[in-house]
Design a protein around this motif. Structure first.
Motif, PDB file in Angstrom:
ATOM      1  N   ASP A   1      21.498  -8.023   6.707  1.00 55.19           N
ATOM      2  CA  ASP A   1      22.311  -9.231   7.135  1.00 55.19           C
ATOM      3  C   ASP A   1      21.628 -10.067   5.742  1.00 55.19           C
ATOM      4  N   ASP A   2      21.136 -11.183   5.871  1.00 48.16           N
ATOM      5  CA  ASP A   2      21.280 -12.589   4.903  1.00 48.16           C
ATOM      6  C   ASP A   2      19.377 -11.834   4.417  1.00 48.16           C
ATOM      7  N   SER A   3      18.860 -10.928   4.761  1.00 44.13           N
ATOM      8  CA  SER A   3      17.499 -10.503   3.833  1.00 44.13           C
ATOM      9  C   SER A   3      17.459  -9.806   3.454  1.00 44.13           C
ATOM     10  N   LEU A   4      16.826  -9.650   2.034  1.00 41.85           N
ATOM     11  CA  LEU A   4      16.205  -8.816   0.500  1.00 41.85           C
ATOM     12  C   LEU A   4      15.286  -8.725   1.037  1.00 41.85           C
ATOM     13  N   TYR A   5      14.802  -6.785   1.117  1.00 38.10           N
ATOM     14  CA  TYR A   5      13.301  -6.336   1.800  1.00 38.10           C
ATOM     15  C   TYR A   5      13.126  -5.993   0.175  1.00 38.10           C
ATOM     16  N   VAL A   6      12.122  -6.248  -0.561  1.00 35.16           N
ATOM     17  CA  VAL A   6      11.877  -5.324  -1.316  1.00 35.16           C
ATOM     18  C   VAL A   6       9.668  -4.735  -1.789  1.00 35.16           C
ATOM     19  N   SER A   7      10.142  -4.087  -1.974  1.00 34.39           N
ATOM     20  CA  SER A   7       8.484  -2.882  -1.977  1.00 34.39           C
ATOM     21  C   SER A   7       7.711  -3.394  -3.181  1.00 34.39           C
ATOM     22  N   MET A   8       6.564  -3.219  -3.580  1.00 36.53           N
ATOM     23  CA  MET A   8       5.806  -3.648  -3.830  1.00 36.53           C
ATOM     24  C   MET A   8       4.452  -2.921  -4.149  1.00 36.53           C
ATOM     25  N   PHE A   9       3.459  -2.459  -5.394  1.00 39.42           N
ATOM     26  CA  PHE A   9       2.525  -1.916  -4.812  1.00 39.42           C
ATOM     27  C   PHE A   9       1.062  -3.270  -4.936  1.00 39.42           C
ATOM     28  N   SER A  10       1.277  -4.240  -5.239  1.00 40.39           N
ATOM     29  CA  SER A  10       0.380  -4.819  -5.156  1.00 40.39           C
ATOM     30  C   SER A  10       0.785  -6.193  -4.913  1.00 40.39           C
ATOM     31  N   TYR A  11       0.774  -6.853  -3.871  1.00 35.98           N
ATOM     32  CA  TYR A  11       1.216  -8.119  -3.492  1.00 35.98           C
ATOM     33  C   TYR A  11       0.179  -9.419  -4.252  1.00 35.98           C
ATOM     34  N   SER A  12      -1.017  -8.657  -4.609  1.00 40.79           N
ATOM     35  CA  SER A  12      -2.083  -9.550  -5.184  1.00 40.79           C
ATOM     36  C   SER A  12      -2.212  -9.641  -6.718  1.00 40.79           C
ATOM     37  N   GLY A  13      -1.098  -8.554  -7.205  1.00 43.78           N
ATOM     38  CA  GLY A  13      -0.897  -8.423  -8.606  1.00 43.78           C
ATOM     39  C   GLY A  13      -1.919  -8.005  -9.474  1.00 43.78           C
ATOM     40  N   ASN A  14      -2.829  -6.699  -8.667  1.00 50.19           N
ATOM     41  CA  ASN A  14      -4.154  -6.980  -9.006  1.00 50.19           C
ATOM     42  C   ASN A  14      -3.721  -5.119  -9.218  1.00 50.19           C
ATOM     43  N   TYR A  15      -2.987  -4.469  -8.995  1.00 55.66           N
ATOM     44  CA  TYR A  15      -2.382  -2.649  -9.595  1.00 55.66           C
ATOM     45  C   TYR A  15      -3.685  -2.164 -10.486  1.00 55.66           C
ATOM     46  N   ILE A  16      -2.777  -2.842 -11.620  1.00 54.82           N
ATOM     47  CA  ILE A  16      -3.465  -2.337 -12.876  1.00 54.82           C
ATOM     48  C   ILE A  16      -5.222  -2.200 -12.861  1.00 54.82           C
ATOM     49  N   LYS A  17      -6.069  -3.169 -11.785  1.00 52.42           N
ATOM     50  CA  LYS A  17      -6.679  -3.155 -11.500  1.00 52.42           C
ATOM     51  C   LYS A  17      -7.414  -1.890 -10.195  1.00 52.42           C
ATOM     52  N   GLU A  18      -6.544  -0.832 -10.169  1.00 58.32           N
ATOM     53  CA  GLU A  18      -6.605  -0.359  -9.269  1.00 58.32           C
ATOM     54  C   GLU A  18      -6.579  -1.018  -7.377  1.00 58.32           C
TER      55      GLU A  18
ATOM     56  N   HIS B   1       2.037  -7.319 -12.717  1.00 57.84           N
ATOM     57  CA  HIS B   1       0.766  -7.607 -11.874  1.00 57.84           C
ATOM     58  C   HIS B   1       1.672  -7.039 -11.088  1.00 57.84           C
ATOM     59  N   HIS B   2       3.275  -7.053 -10.798  1.00 58.88           N
ATOM     60  CA  HIS B   2       3.188  -6.163  -9.249  1.00 58.88           C
ATOM     61  C   HIS B   2       3.332  -5.277  -9.239  1.00 58.88           C
ATOM     62  N   HIS B   3       4.424  -4.032  -9.717  1.00 57.71           N
ATOM     63  CA  HIS B   3       4.950  -2.760  -9.863  1.00 57.71           C
ATOM     64  C   HIS B   3       5.932  -3.617  -8.991  1.00 57.71           C
ATOM     65  N   ILE B   4       6.962  -3.883  -8.673  1.00 54.34           N
ATOM     66  CA  ILE B   4       8.072  -4.146  -7.981  1.00 54.34           C
ATOM     67  C   ILE B   4       8.982  -3.205  -7.893  1.00 54.34           C
ATOM     68  N   ASN B   5       9.502  -2.714  -6.966  1.00 54.02           N
ATOM     69  CA  ASN B   5      10.516  -1.070  -6.650  1.00 54.02           C
ATOM     70  C   ASN B   5      11.659  -1.604  -6.610  1.00 54.02           C
ATOM     71  N   ASP B   6      11.681  -1.203  -4.818  1.00 50.74           N
ATOM     72  CA  ASP B   6      12.895  -0.663  -3.718  1.00 50.74           C
ATOM     73  C   ASP B   6      13.452  -2.393  -3.590  1.00 50.74           C
ATOM     74  N   ASN B   7      14.473  -2.359  -2.906  1.00 55.58           N
ATOM     75  CA  ASN B   7      15.216  -3.283  -2.098  1.00 55.58           C
ATOM     76  C   ASN B   7      15.790  -2.589  -1.694  1.00 55.58           C
ATOM     77  N   LEU B   8      16.464  -3.410  -0.346  1.00 61.12           N
ATOM     78  CA  LEU B   8      17.224  -3.531   0.850  1.00 61.12           C
ATOM     79  C   LEU B   8      17.435  -4.637   0.989  1.00 61.12           C
TER      80      LEU B   8
END
Length: 223
Positions: A78-95, A68-75
């Motif tokens: 320090d002690d933080s992990l940053y994650v990118s994704m297409f949809s925070y709500s999990g609705n990208y399959i509904k555009e 539902h979220h299409h997470i892809n890259d991370n970085l």
């Protein structure tokens, strides 16, 4: 694991059906963090790629059996992990493309992640240069940084980002989603290549790659 001459030195098995994307290493804990697009989860491995734990972005995958979220890259910084994704709500399959960058506390993964940047459209390639966080707002063709300002805008799907201390190198892919561009851009490129970009003068140079290659996912500069 590759040598500097890009020769394969060792292969590590990982679980199937992950559709793996971003991979980062946390030196303090000697752990790898791998994003699984298919499972909507972050997979955590030890230095020998033994699976230790998974962190789900939400319960939607468990409830429905599909991503539902299409997470892809991370970085990791320090002690933080940053994650990118297409949809925070999990609705990208509904555009509904409410793309974000999330920040996880690696010292307490049970802590609720924080939204660092929202309003993104298919973001990729989180990077940290010049003490600033950068990201590609891919479908919009935007290069963001320095307090998430738009530093450059390009007529293509941007994915793949590197920096040599003077120029940025931005990947451009043939856009599989160009119909979503209509109304946003009057010039939609369907070529794949690499853009060399000077952030100060806004001058760029484009290096097209073999037309048989349609997509660029990542760029790394090797000294």
């Amino acid at each position: 694991r590759l040598s500097k001459k890009l020769k394969i030195e060792k292969k590590y098995p990982i679980p199937k059906n992950l559709r793996p994307h971003g991979l980062s290493f946390h030196k303090k804990t000697n752990k790898y963090f791998l994003n699984s697009t298919e499972q909507d989860s972050i997979y955590i491995f030890d230095k020998n790629f033994k699976l230790l734990k998974t962190v789900a972005i939400s319960e939607k995958k468990l409830l429905t059996g599909i991503k539902h979220h299409h997470i892809n890259d991370n970085l990791i910084i320090d002690d933080s992990l940053y994650v990118s994704m297409f949809s925070y709500s999990g609705n990208y399959i509904k555009e509904v493309y409410d793309g974000v960058i999330l920040e996880y506390n690696l010292l307490n993964l049970n802590e609720q992640p924080r939204v660092v940047k929202d309003g993104l459209w298919m973001p990729h390639n989180i990077k940290y240069f010049n003490k600033s966080l950068f990201v590609l707002n891919s479908l919009a063709g935007e290069f963001l940084g320095y307090n998430m300002q738009t530093i450059g805008k390009f007529p293509a799907f941007t994915r793949g980002l590197a920096y040599d201390g003077k120029h940025f190198f931005i990947g451009q892919s043939k856009n599989r989603n160009y119909s979503k561009y209509l109304g946003l851009n009057n010039n939609i490129s369907i070529d794949a290549g690499v853009i060399m970009f000077d952030e100060k003068t806004k001058v760029s140079r484009y290096f097209q790659i073999d037309p048989r290659i349609s997509e660029v996912h990542s760029i790394e500069i090797i000294d």
